[in-house]
Design an enzyme around this catalytic site. Structure first.
Site: not given
Length: 278
Positions: A46, A100, A152, A155, A159
């Site tokens: 991070d 994907c 949030c 998304c 998945c």
């Protein structure tokens, strides 16, 4: 943690605890071993000095998902990434050839349309970004914030590769009591939420986010809390409290906003009060 409850706000799964702490400890231990062996090594997690996602894809940990996250077999997007930069000669692994395929479930799941194309995130629209940034959250994103206080997951929740792990998880999204959060001192907020990224270690962003969440989800019982913030020394918090009162509406909120407008000296806050009164 748990399902939505009245008067509570949502915290993204990665922030429900200090999940980065054990990752950083492991990376530090690995760096120490490499250093003891005579190599240079630095743990990065991070950290703006390295794009962890790009390093993970190059290392074969996972593949680029259409949600701009790294997806890994068995975990989907539900993993934290860290790296050790070193000059030690290590075996090279090939990147994954997976992708994907035809799945694009994450794209319509984004509440603000921040995923503008497969694998392309417009950070200017991302709620997770806005909820960490200081200052005023644009009006056109405040309704989309919903009950979120930090982060949030939409998304990621959408998945499919991560659905099995998500179904077996013991924790859901974190929930915080909005009224209790707004009543805490700076010290208390930092003690409880110190593992969050807070710009300059100032918890005002959490209060701002809680005010928006209260405006989106609260009722008449939230009016007194919001009214108290109309007198706060921070103009950003006064502005968002005015917006929240306008969202809740009602005669009591209108009287409070009108009185606050007479006393308000900040032009931006006065403009927000005017919009709320409409």
């Amino acid at each position: 943690p748990g399902p939505a409850r009245p008067g509570t706000g949502r915290v993204a799964r990665f922030a429900t605890a200090g999940h980065y702490r054990p990752l950083r400890m492991m990376l530090d231990d690995l760096s120490a071993e490499l250093t003891a062996a005579g190599h240079r090594a630095a743990a990065l997690s991070d950290d703006n000095r390295l794009v962890d996602r790009a390093a993970a894809v190059r290392a074969g940990v996972g593949w680029w998902g259409k949600n701009a996250m790294v997806l890994a077999p068995g975990a989907g997007p539900w993993l934290l990434l860290g790296s050790v930069a070193t000059d030690a000669p290590l075996a090279v692994t090939e990147p994954m050839t997976r992708d994907c395929g035809t799945c694009s479930a994450c794209l319509p799941a984004c509440p603000t349309g921040a995923l503008v194309a497969p694998g392309v995130l417009d950070a200017r629209k991302c709620l997770a970004r806005w909820l960490q940034a200081p200052g005023v959250i644009p009006r056109h994103y405040r309704s989309a914030v919903g009950d979120r206080v930090y982060g949030c997951d939409d998304c990621l929740d959408a998945c499919p590769p991560g659905s099995r792990l998500l179904a077996s998880a013991h924790r859901g999204p974190g929930r915080v009591d909005l009224a209790a959060l707004l009543a805490k001192t700076d010290g208390e907020l930092l003690d409880e939420y110190g593992h969050f990224y807070l710009p300059r270690r100032r918890p005002g962003v959490l209060r701002r986010n809680a005010l928006i969440a209260l405006g989106n989800t609260g009722g008449a019982d939230a009016v007194a809390i919001l009214a108290g913030y109309l007198g706060h020394h921070d103009a950003v918090l006064r502005l968002h409290a005015a917006w929240a009162l306008g969202r809740i509406g009602g005669d009591e909120a209108g009287v409070i906003l009108s009185a606050a407008r007479e006393a308000e000296t900040n032009g931006d806050v006065r403009a927000e009060i005017d919009l709320a009164l409409r």
